[in-house]
Design an enzyme around this catalytic site. Structure first.
Site, PDB file in Angstrom:
ATOM      1  N   HIS A  57      43.283  36.139  36.985  1.00 38.89           N
ATOM      2  CA  HIS A  57      42.306  35.388  36.208  1.00 38.89           C
ATOM      3  C   HIS A  57      42.394  35.849  34.752  1.00 38.89           C
ATOM      4  CE1 HIS A  57      39.441  34.199  39.736  1.00 38.89           C
ATOM      5  NE2 HIS A  57      40.715  34.059  40.057  1.00 38.89           N
ATOM      6  N   GLU A  59      40.204  36.999  32.634  1.00 40.06           N
ATOM      7  CA  GLU A  59      39.532  38.260  32.314  1.00 40.06           C
ATOM      8  C   GLU A  59      40.318  39.458  32.826  1.00 40.06           C
ATOM      9  OE1 GLU A  59      36.228  35.163  33.101  1.00 40.06           O
ATOM     10  OE2 GLU A  59      38.211  35.643  33.895  1.00 40.06           O
ATOM     11  N   CYS A  87      33.760  35.042  37.340  1.00 41.92           N
ATOM     12  CA  CYS A  87      33.577  34.979  38.788  1.00 41.92           C
ATOM     13  C   CYS A  87      33.231  36.388  39.284  1.00 41.92           C
ATOM     14  CB  CYS A  87      34.857  34.464  39.457  1.00 41.92           C
ATOM     15  SG  CYS A  87      36.200  35.676  39.495  1.00 41.92           S
ATOM     16  N   CYS A  90      36.064  38.970  38.580  1.00 43.93           N
ATOM     17  CA  CYS A  90      36.204  39.300  37.165  1.00 43.93           C
ATOM     18  C   CYS A  90      35.014  40.110  36.663  1.00 43.93           C
ATOM     19  CB  CYS A  90      36.388  38.032  36.343  1.00 43.93           C
ATOM     20  SG  CYS A  90      37.966  37.224  36.669  1.00 43.93           S
TER      21      CYS A  90
END
Length: 160
Positions: A57, A59, A87, A90
């Site tokens: 992801h 991040e 999320c 993250c």
């Protein structure tokens, strides 16, 4: 934790990363920028599908890049600007990295509207182990403790 003032230019950079990621065909609509003392330390864009890595992801990618750039696994004094509310994975990574402040553009509800709905993960994490969708059961707990015992005695232990 240091006090940070939001700087829209960094959020704009995260949004541009997210949009470029989509238009280039590299991945999903997510970008992140990590800043320390008013300077960009690292960036990241979602590359889950490009790298066949469900943890890639924006991040997490930005955190990995920032840690490499700074030569540390602790990002105290940093802030993260992410194009979307993090999320659960993250968010946990941001906490583990000790980032001081999180700024986000789109909300989790916005993400759900375009097919990125992580509400089920938040709900799942609230449930007791025995009520979760995927079985989660202890196994060889006594033997596993040996690793922790070794850690407690280790002269190489780095506290975090």
């Amino acid at each position: 934790m240091g006090e940070h003032k939001a700087e829209p230019r960094f959020m704009q950079q995260a949004i541009e990363l997210a949009t470029t990621n989509v238009t280039s065909g590299n991945g999903g609509p997510f970008g992140a920028v990590i800043v320390k003392d008013g300077e960009v330390i690292a960036t990241g864009a979602n590359c889950v599908t490009a790298g066949n890595d469900p943890t890639a992801h924006a991040e997490v990618t930005a955190i990995r890049n920032a840690c490499n750039a700074l030569g540390t696994f602790m990002l105290n004094g940093c802030e993260i600007y992410t194009s979307c509310e993090p999320c659960p994975m993250c968010l946990a990574a941001i906490y583990w990295a000790r980032i001081d402040t999180i700024y986000y553009g789109n909300s989790a509800a916005d993400a759900a509207k375009v097919g990125f709905d992580d509400a089920a993960f938040y709900e799942e994490l609230k449930r007791p182990h025995e009520e979760r969708e995927k079985p989660i059961k202890p196994l060889l707990s006594a033997e596993a403790w040996e690793s922790f015992a070794a850690w407690e005695k280790s002269p190489f232990k780095v506290e975090y």
